[in-house]
Design an enzyme around this catalytic site. Structure first.
Site, PDB file in Angstrom:
ATOM      1  CD  GLU A  19      20.495  52.624 -49.954  1.00  0.00           C
ATOM      2  OE1 GLU A  19      21.195  52.362 -48.954  1.00  0.00           O
ATOM      3  OE2 GLU A  19      20.757  53.536 -50.736  1.00  0.00           O
TER       4      GLU A  19
ATOM      5  CD  GLU B 214      18.506  57.922 -54.897  1.00  0.00           C
ATOM      6  OE1 GLU B 214      18.898  56.928 -54.268  1.00  0.00           O
ATOM      7  OE2 GLU B 214      19.273  58.802 -55.333  1.00  0.00           O
TER       8      GLU B 214
ATOM      9  CG  ASP C 263      17.245  55.522 -52.020  1.00  0.00           C
ATOM     10  OD1 ASP C 263      17.341  55.005 -53.126  1.00  0.00           O
ATOM     11  OD2 ASP C 263      18.100  56.255 -51.519  1.00  0.00           O
TER      12      ASP C 263
END
Length: 280
Positions: free
Chosen positions: A100, A96, A98
């Protein structure tokens, strides 16, 4: 079929895969109507209310690529909300990459949270403030992922580089194809000031907007990549690195806008910082 023709067809396939139309490239996967594709596929909105958030994913899986998305984040009092934009593989030992975006009270800055997971293990968080208000207009958030490095960028300015340091025993995501995902959801148990500030539902619904999705990437389908081992030179992202100017911009961002770096958190890692934190 000649080699040059084959490469030309492969390159054309990659370019087709990068066409920016949400109807063609994206599936809204949850939210019971709270995720909407508008303007003939040129605009996508995700909405969060007290009952549910919403999210979408790319139709294609990719094994390396440069993914760009124009995003306008939730305006006003967005405390407690999280807007995510990331690449992720499937399974219990997933990879993953990321972005955010952690909401905040009106007038306080968003926190941009980044992380990299390999084989289900992350713990590589770096967090930043931005040098502009990300709710006033669309800005381009980019994830460059090639066999040598991962680069997180905003409007072409790099925030973070995570290098392939497998030679030092550091795991790097390179074998699992990933989809693009995004979601808007309530995380007021941790998102804003460690959960001290809760979501103000009187401000709902909360909405994030998306435009100009672009995936210059190797599409993974039926166990094969759309990029050959002798990819056309036009796929410059496959070997892209930070030039001198970009390295200086990265230093500027990390000096002035980085608010957390796992590589300096000695209390968190009393047995010693992770190996990549000592790399030159």
């Amino acid at each position: 079929m000649t080699t040059s023709l084959l490469l030309s067809l492969l390159f054309s396939f990659v370019i087709l895969a990068s066409a920016a139309n949400f109807n063609q490239d994206i599936d809204v996967t949850w939210g019971d109507g709270r995720g909407k594709i508008l303007e003939n596929g040129n605009l996508l909105t995700l909405t969060l209310d007290k009952f549910s958030g919403s999210g979408f994913q790319s139709k294609n899986q990719y094994l390396f690529g440069k993914i760009d998305m124009n995003i306008k984040l939730v305006p006003g009092n967005s405390a407690g909300t999280v807007t995510t934009y990331y690449l992720r593989s499937e399974g219990s030992t997933w990879d993953e990459i990321d972005f955010e975006f952690l909401g905040n009270l009106s007038g306080d800055p968003y926190t941009v949270h980044t992380n990299v997971y390999t084989q289900g293990k992350g713990d590589k968080e770096q967090q930043f403030y931005l040098w502009f208000d990300p709710t006033k207009d669309f800005h381009t958030y980019s994830l460059l992922w090639n066999p040598q490095r991962i680069i997180f960028s905003v409007d072409g300015t790099p925030l973070r580089e995570f290098k392939n340091l497998e030679s030092m025993g550091v795991a790097f995501p390179k074998s699992q194809p990933m989809r693009v995902y995004s979601s808007l959801w309530n995380a007021d148990d941790w998102a804003t000031r460690g959960g001290l500030v809760k979501t103000d539902w009187s401000q709902a619904p909360f909405t994030a907007a998306y435009r100009n999705y672009k995936a210059d990437a190797c599409v993974w389908s039926s166990g094969k990549s759309s990029c050959s081992s002798t990819s056309p030179s036009q796929n410059s992202w496959l070997s892209q690195e930070l030039d001198i100017t970009s390295q200086e911009r990265l230093k500027w961002v990390q000096k002035n806008y980085m608010i957390y770096n796992y590589c300096t958190d000695t209390k968190r890692f009393p047995q010693g910082l992770p190996k990549e934190c000592t790399a030159p």
